[in-house]
Design a protein around this motif. Structure first.
Motif, short mmCIF file in Angstrom:
data_model
loop_
_atom_site.label_atom_id
_atom_site.label_comp_id
_atom_site.label_asym_id
_atom_site.label_seq_id
_atom_site.Cartn_x
_atom_site.Cartn_y
_atom_site.Cartn_z
N ARG A 18 -33.60 -12.06 9.72
CA ARG A 18 -33.30 -10.73 9.83
C ARG A 18 -32.21 -10.20 10.99
O ARG A 18 -31.41 -9.67 10.71
CB ARG A 18 -34.65 -9.62 10.00
N SER A 22 -28.32 -9.00 10.48
CA SER A 22 -27.96 -8.11 11.34
C SER A 22 -26.61 -8.51 12.05
O SER A 22 -25.71 -7.62 12.10
CB SER A 22 -28.92 -7.31 12.08
N GLU A 58 -31.20 -5.71 3.88
CA GLU A 58 -32.22 -4.71 3.42
C GLU A 58 -33.66 -5.61 3.04
O GLU A 58 -34.81 -5.06 3.13
CB GLU A 58 -31.98 -3.85 2.27
N GLU A 61 -35.43 -6.86 5.94
CA GLU A 61 -36.06 -5.69 6.67
C GLU A 61 -37.40 -5.23 5.92
O GLU A 61 -38.33 -4.86 6.42
CB GLU A 61 -35.09 -4.51 6.73
N PRO A 65 -40.27 -5.50 8.74
CA PRO A 65 -39.47 -4.28 9.44
C PRO A 65 -39.28 -4.46 10.74
O PRO A 65 -40.15 -5.19 11.69
CB PRO A 65 -40.37 -3.15 8.84
N PRO A 66 -38.09 -3.61 11.28
CA PRO A 66 -37.65 -4.18 12.92
C PRO A 66 -39.19 -3.41 13.60
O PRO A 66 -39.60 -2.41 13.17
CB PRO A 66 -36.67 -3.51 12.89
#
Length: 104
Positions: A18, A22, A58, A61, A65-66
């Protein structure tokens, strides 16, 4: 049954991907803002790359999730080193099977 160690290890792997996605999206945004994208890509191709990278981010994530408490880059790097060590024949406690005195 999944152990907390395995869960953390899996989350660490997903978090690394992730974070990579990013950073790639940040790079594409930087290219756009500076105008350098024109040196390397056609407009339609570049916009397609940005859309694809947003979709990839997405997806990662959604999988993990962060979480600011778990996504510190240094901690993820340490987890990666531990994963690499485990890949060369060490047990989860970091002891090679030949030197594990708990075995009979």
């Amino acid at each position: 049954m999944t152990t907390p160690y395995e869960t953390d290890r899996g989350r660490s792997l997903i978090a690394r991907w992730r974070i990579l996605a990013s950073r790639r999206l940040d790079h594409l945004i930087d290219l756009y803002e500076s105008g350098r994208w024109r040196l390397y890509h056609e407009e339609a191709e570049f916009l397609q790359m940005v859309q694809e990278e947003r979709a990839v981010l997405e997806t990662w994530e959604a999988l993990a999730p962060p979480d600011p408490s778990k996504d510190k880059v240094a901690e993820i790097a340490v987890a990666q080193i531990a994963d690499d060590a485990l890949g060369v024949g060490l047990s989860p406690n970091g002891i090679s099977p030949e030197r594990d005195l708990r075995k009979s």
